[in-house]
Design a protein around this motif. Structure first.
Motif, PDB file in Angstrom:
ATOM      1  N   MET A  52       0.834  -1.210   0.000  1.00  0.00           N
ATOM      2  CA  MET A  52       0.000   0.000   0.000  1.00  0.00           C
ATOM      3  C   MET A  52       0.864   1.254   0.000  1.00  0.00           C
ATOM      4  N   ARG A  53       1.976   1.191   0.735  1.00  0.00           N
ATOM      5  CA  ARG A  53       2.871   2.349   0.773  1.00  0.00           C
ATOM      6  C   ARG A  53       3.435   2.632  -0.619  1.00  0.00           C
ATOM      7  N   LEU A  54       3.927   1.582  -1.293  1.00  0.00           N
ATOM      8  CA  LEU A  54       4.493   1.765  -2.632  1.00  0.00           C
ATOM      9  C   LEU A  54       3.439   2.228  -3.633  1.00  0.00           C
ATOM     10  N   ASN A  55       2.252   1.633  -3.522  1.00  0.00           N
ATOM     11  CA  ASN A  55       1.170   2.017  -4.423  1.00  0.00           C
ATOM     12  C   ASN A  55       0.793   3.486  -4.191  1.00  0.00           C
ATOM     13  N   GLY A  56       0.754   3.892  -2.924  1.00  0.00           N
ATOM     14  CA  GLY A  56       0.429   5.283  -2.598  1.00  0.00           C
ATOM     15  C   GLY A  56       1.490   6.232  -3.140  1.00  0.00           C
ATOM     16  N   GLN A  57       2.744   5.842  -2.999  1.00  0.00           N
ATOM     17  CA  GLN A  57       3.839   6.670  -3.519  1.00  0.00           C
ATOM     18  C   GLN A  57       3.722   6.840  -5.018  1.00  0.00           C
ATOM     19  N   CYS A  58       3.388   5.735  -5.671  1.00  0.00           N
ATOM     20  CA  CYS A  58       3.240   5.763  -7.118  1.00  0.00           C
ATOM     21  C   CYS A  58       2.125   6.731  -7.525  1.00  0.00           C
ATOM     22  N   CYS A  59       0.974   6.608  -6.874  1.00  0.00           N
ATOM     23  CA  CYS A  59      -0.166   7.461  -7.229  1.00  0.00           C
ATOM     24  C   CYS A  59       0.132   8.922  -6.894  1.00  0.00           C
ATOM     25  N   ARG A  60       0.779   9.179  -5.759  1.00  0.00           N
ATOM     26  CA  ARG A  60       1.118  10.566  -5.409  1.00  0.00           C
ATOM     27  C   ARG A  60       2.080  11.139  -6.428  1.00  0.00           C
ATOM     28  N   SER A  61       3.062  10.330  -6.809  1.00  0.00           N
ATOM     29  CA  SER A  61       4.033  10.823  -7.772  1.00  0.00           C
ATOM     30  C   SER A  61       3.367  11.105  -9.121  1.00  0.00           C
ATOM     31  N   ILE A  62       2.455  10.229  -9.515  1.00  0.00           N
ATOM     32  CA  ILE A  62       1.749  10.428 -10.792  1.00  0.00           C
ATOM     33  C   ILE A  62       0.981  11.743 -10.769  1.00  0.00           C
ATOM     34  N   SER A  63       0.306  12.032  -9.650  1.00  0.00           N
ATOM     35  CA  SER A  63      -0.520  13.238  -9.636  1.00  0.00           C
ATOM     36  C   SER A  63       0.274  14.482  -9.245  1.00  0.00           C
ATOM     37  N   LEU A  64       1.100  14.384  -8.197  1.00  0.00           N
ATOM     38  CA  LEU A  64       1.742  15.601  -7.701  1.00  0.00           C
ATOM     39  C   LEU A  64       2.998  15.955  -8.482  1.00  0.00           C
ATOM     40  N   THR A  65       3.772  14.954  -8.848  1.00  0.00           N
ATOM     41  CA  THR A  65       5.006  15.264  -9.565  1.00  0.00           C
ATOM     42  C   THR A  65       4.758  15.412 -11.058  1.00  0.00           C
ATOM     43  N   TRP A  66       3.955  14.524 -11.600  1.00  0.00           N
ATOM     44  CA  TRP A  66       3.788  14.524 -13.049  1.00  0.00           C
ATOM     45  C   TRP A  66       2.494  15.169 -13.505  1.00  0.00           C
ATOM     46  N   ARG A  82       7.957  18.949  -3.098  1.00  0.00           N
ATOM     47  CA  ARG A  82       8.286  18.364  -1.791  1.00  0.00           C
ATOM     48  C   ARG A  82       7.878  16.901  -1.756  1.00  0.00           C
ATOM     49  N   GLN A  83       6.677  16.633  -2.279  1.00  0.00           N
ATOM     50  CA  GLN A  83       6.200  15.251  -2.316  1.00  0.00           C
ATOM     51  C   GLN A  83       7.152  14.398  -3.136  1.00  0.00           C
ATOM     52  N   TYR A  84       7.624  14.979  -4.245  1.00  0.00           N
ATOM     53  CA  TYR A  84       8.527  14.227  -5.090  1.00  0.00           C
ATOM     54  C   TYR A  84       9.808  13.887  -4.339  1.00  0.00           C
ATOM     55  N   LEU A  85      10.317  14.879  -3.565  1.00  0.00           N
ATOM     56  CA  LEU A  85      11.553  14.622  -2.820  1.00  0.00           C
ATOM     57  C   LEU A  85      11.358  13.484  -1.835  1.00  0.00           C
ATOM     58  N   ALA A  86      10.183  13.486  -1.182  1.00  0.00           N
ATOM     59  CA  ALA A  86       9.910  12.413  -0.226  1.00  0.00           C
ATOM     60  C   ALA A  86       9.884  11.078  -0.961  1.00  0.00           C
ATOM     61  N   LEU A  87       9.261  11.085  -2.134  1.00  0.00           N
ATOM     62  CA  LEU A  87       9.189   9.859  -2.922  1.00  0.00           C
ATOM     63  C   LEU A  87      10.583   9.422  -3.354  1.00  0.00           C
ATOM     64  N   ALA A  88      11.355  10.416  -3.820  1.00  0.00           N
ATOM     65  CA  ALA A  88      12.695  10.099  -4.303  1.00  0.00           C
ATOM     66  C   ALA A  88      13.524   9.475  -3.187  1.00  0.00           C
ATOM     67  N   TRP A 102       9.727   7.096 -15.810  1.00  0.00           N
ATOM     68  CA  TRP A 102       8.740   6.061 -16.143  1.00  0.00           C
ATOM     69  C   TRP A 102       9.148   4.720 -15.548  1.00  0.00           C
ATOM     70  N   HIS A 103      10.448   4.379 -15.684  1.00  0.00           N
ATOM     71  CA  HIS A 103      10.909   3.098 -15.143  1.00  0.00           C
ATOM     72  C   HIS A 103      10.874   3.067 -13.625  1.00  0.00           C
ATOM     73  N   ASP A 104      11.120   4.232 -12.998  1.00  0.00           N
ATOM     74  CA  ASP A 104      11.069   4.259 -11.536  1.00  0.00           C
ATOM     75  C   ASP A 104       9.652   4.022 -11.039  1.00  0.00           C
ATOM     76  N   LEU A 105       8.694   4.666 -11.706  1.00  0.00           N
ATOM     77  CA  LEU A 105       7.292   4.440 -11.347  1.00  0.00           C
ATOM     78  C   LEU A 105       6.932   2.972 -11.551  1.00  0.00           C
ATOM     79  N   GLU A 106       7.356   2.453 -12.684  1.00  0.00           N
ATOM     80  CA  GLU A 106       7.035   1.067 -13.016  1.00  0.00           C
ATOM     81  C   GLU A 106       7.616   0.104 -11.983  1.00  0.00           C
TER      82      GLU A 106
END
Ligand SMILES: [Zn+2]
Ligand SMILES: [Zn+2]
Ligand SMILES: [Zn+2]
Ligand SMILES: [Zn+2]
Ligand SMILES: [Zn+2]
Length: 340
Positions: A38-52, A120-126, A142-146
């Motif tokens: 769930m944590r990884l999935n949440g990070q992915c979705c946050r990154s998709i919306s907030l970063t990209w 900021r969200q992206y940095l946390a994800l990174a 793209w590969h990192d998200l994948e």
């Protein structure tokens, strides 16, 4: 039918074959896997919306597509597939465009000031994905998200395998569908082609086959003093004996069992006998619905020529085949066929 899979994990504590300790261990391992997924999935979705910048309203989900399929009354597999491919490829194209727009060298690489929160969200994800913090060093977002999404799916399946008999099984089941649809929809799920054979490697589909492999194994406990079975040798576990210290070829001490210890070869010390586990002996592997190791499942199953010809109308002969089953509504679990 050829299959390939995991028989038993080594190097991790395995739950006992039955009993309350097994239930407790499975629950704990399952919750850990589910949280991680769930944590990884949440990070992915946050990154998709907030970063990209892809609004989550435009990102399909297994729940939303399943509801829409029911609302529109799409009952045939092909009607569902057409709808799902349309919805997901739209999202994939949009996300690719968004990522390209924000990583293109002609544009400023820093996120715009209005997007500080996203950055900021992206940095946390990174940080949590161990990515370089500076977007300009990002080779391929793209590969990192994948990678994050696929790991999330693997852990979601682990979680279901641990939790299938618990009160969390429903949650874990739906979560696995949710992540599998994201992975399949955005990054793709492919049928593997190797050794002139197509292999079903879709994690979600394999998860719905509720059988795995159980290994029958034994280990003998030998006496540290005489090397024989500790249950039948003359040494008593509560009695000290004089022992001459020696270290075996691997450097393990016969008195304390450790590699680095204060004992020197040849000296005589007084010590209790210890049980030493001999090598594990694997006797047999059988197909069961509840494997001793909950993660001992198939990792791939051969797809026969007949099945492929029946499903595709022709022989694919080496061409790529995409799997869309993981986008569809749930079609239930397969149980182990009854065998005598
Ligand atoms: Zn979920
Ligand atoms: Zn799939
Ligand atoms: Zn002994
Ligand atoms: Zn020692
Ligand atoms: Zn399902």
């Amino acid at each position: 039918m050829r299959v390939s899979g995991l028989v038993i994990r080594t190097g991790v504590p395995l739950p006992p074959a039955s009993g309350s300790v097994r239930l407790a261990m499975m629950h704990q391992d399952g919750v850990t896997a589910l949280r991680e997924s769930m944590r990884l999935n949440g990070q992915c979705c946050r990154s998709i919306s907030l970063t990209w910048g892809l609004s989550l309203a435009r990102l399909p989900s297994w729940t939303s597509t399943t509801e829409e399929i029911h609302r529109r009354g799409l009952w045939t597999m092909s009607a569902q597939r057409d709808f799902l491919i349309h919805v997901w490829s739209q999202a994939r194209r949009q996300l690719r465009t968004d990522i390209a727009a924000r990583t293109l060298p002609s544009r400023p690489i820093r996120p715009p000031a209005s997007d500080r929160r996203g950055h900021r969200q992206y940095l946390a994800l990174a940080r949590s994905l161990h990515l370089p913090r500076d977007t300009s060093q990002l080779t391929d977002p793209w590969h990192d998200l994948e990678a994050a999404a696929r790991t999330s799916l693997a852990r979601a399946v682990d979680a279901y395998n641990f939790l299938e008999d618990s009160e969390l099984s429903d949650l874990a089941h739906r979560h696995a569908h949710h992540v599998a649809a994201l992975v399949g929809g955005l990054f793709g799920c492919n049928i593997e082609y190797s050794d002139d054979t197509y292999w079903d490697v879709c994690r979600l589909t394999l998860m719905h086959s509720r059988w795995g492999m159980s290994a029958g194994f034994t280990a003998t406990r030998n006496c540290s003093l005489c090397g024989q079975d500790i249950d039948s040798c003359p040494h008593l576990l509560d009695t000290r004996y004089n022992v001459t210290v020696r270290h075996d070829a691997d450097g393990a001490c016969n008195v304390c069992g450790r590699l680095n210890c204060p004992h020197t070869d040849g000296e005589t010390v007084s010590a209790f006998p210890r049980p030493v586990m001999s090598q594990l002996q694997l006797h047999e592997v059988s197909l069961v619905s509840r494997p001793r190791d909950p993660l001992a499942r198939f990792t791939k199953i051969e797809l026969s020529q007949e099945v492929l010809r029946g499903g595709l109308g022709e022989d694919p002969t080496g061409r790529d085949i995409c799997c869309y089953r993981c986008l569809h509504p749930c079609s239930g679990f397969g149980q182990l066929p009854n065998r005598d």
